[in-house]
Write an enzyme that holds these catalytic residues in place. Structure first.
Site, mmCIF file in Angstrom:
data_model
loop_
_atom_site.group_PDB
_atom_site.id
_atom_site.type_symbol
_atom_site.label_atom_id
_atom_site.label_comp_id
_atom_site.label_asym_id
_atom_site.label_seq_id
_atom_site.Cartn_x
_atom_site.Cartn_y
_atom_site.Cartn_z
ATOM 1 N N CYS A 90 4.832 2.598 1.596
ATOM 2 C CA CYS A 90 2.777 2.870 0.465
ATOM 3 C C CYS A 90 3.316 1.810 -0.718
ATOM 4 O O CYS A 90 3.249 0.864 -0.970
ATOM 5 C CB CYS A 90 2.711 4.007 0.340
ATOM 6 S SG CYS A 90 3.456 4.628 -0.655
ATOM 7 N N HIS A 124 1.154 9.101 -2.682
ATOM 8 C CA HIS A 124 0.841 7.848 -1.348
ATOM 9 C C HIS A 124 -0.311 6.739 -2.347
ATOM 10 O O HIS A 124 -0.712 6.598 -3.747
ATOM 11 C CB HIS A 124 0.207 8.259 -0.439
ATOM 12 C CG HIS A 124 -0.227 7.437 0.649
ATOM 13 N ND1 HIS A 124 0.975 7.375 1.239
ATOM 14 C CD2 HIS A 124 -1.043 6.268 1.158
ATOM 15 C CE1 HIS A 124 0.128 5.864 1.417
ATOM 16 N NE2 HIS A 124 -0.697 5.984 2.263
ATOM 17 N N HIS A 182 -2.476 0.403 4.788
ATOM 18 C CA HIS A 182 -1.035 1.041 3.668
ATOM 19 C C HIS A 182 -0.320 1.295 4.631
ATOM 20 O O HIS A 182 -0.413 1.505 6.113
ATOM 21 C CB HIS A 182 -1.770 2.203 3.965
ATOM 22 C CG HIS A 182 -1.999 3.226 4.544
ATOM 23 N ND1 HIS A 182 -1.626 4.680 4.332
ATOM 24 C CD2 HIS A 182 -2.513 3.429 5.770
ATOM 25 C CE1 HIS A 182 -2.397 5.516 5.227
ATOM 26 N NE2 HIS A 182 -3.362 4.540 6.366
#
Length: 184
Positions: free
Chosen positions: A88, A142, A154
């Protein structure tokens, strides 16, 4: 053109068209969810949705979001920063690097890469952070890039690919608009 390249191009075009028109593009996500079930939460009522849509980002934010969309379908690999795979923060680091802004390869320091933005002022390219224990950089797990229309791009997790998804999921910690430290 190889079939995979045609598929990626089609997904990017669908997502961009949906973002421009404000139509939901959840059905345009690439690939199956690997662990079954739907961990995404429904969007909040219309009055609580972000105002940002495609084309309303900063010039640099638009560059970062547009580049990130070209990476759809590439696999998630922990600690990867491209060009064949991403985690990420590797995806967000490379996207903003393409826009000329340097970010480190860790969500905790990306959280401190610019001002915190309220959800109702989110723009294309802004970074969306998710965690379980508040705004402690060590607890953020994240990060994704806002692309408009309540969607982000993402790199979700091992076994998955770079994809477009709703921002309405559990544990949204906050939004950051990266800035070029040299320009500040």
């Amino acid at each position: 053109m190889p079939q995979e390249a045609r598929r990626r191009t089609a997904v990017v075009m669908i997502v961009l068209a949906c973002a421009l028109t404000g139509a939901p593009a959840v059905w345009a996500q690439t690939g199956p969810r690997p662990f079954g079930g739907n961990h995404w939460t429904p969007a909040p009522p219309a009055g609580q949705r972000p105002a940002g849509t495609a084309g309303t980002g900063t010039r640099l934010g638009d560059l970062a979001a547009d580049w990130a969309l070209t990476q759809l379908g590439k696999p998630y690999t922990w600690a990867a920063a491209g060009p064949r795979a991403y985690d990420c923060s590797g995806l967000t680091m490379r996207a903003w690097q393409r826009a000329g802004v340097g970010l480190s390869h860790w969500t905790g320091t990306q959280w401190t890469s610019g001002p915190k933005i309220s959800l109702d002022a989110v723009r294309r390219g802004d970074l969306l952070f998710f965690g379980h224990r508040g705004r402690d950089p060590a607890a953020i797990r994240h990060v994704g890039i806002y692309i408009g229309g309540g969607l982000m791009v993402h790199a979700p997790r091992t076994g998955d690919v770079v994809r477009v998804a709703s921002i309405w999921r559990p544990h949204l910690v906050g939004v950051v608009r990266p800035r070029d430290r040299a320009a500040v």
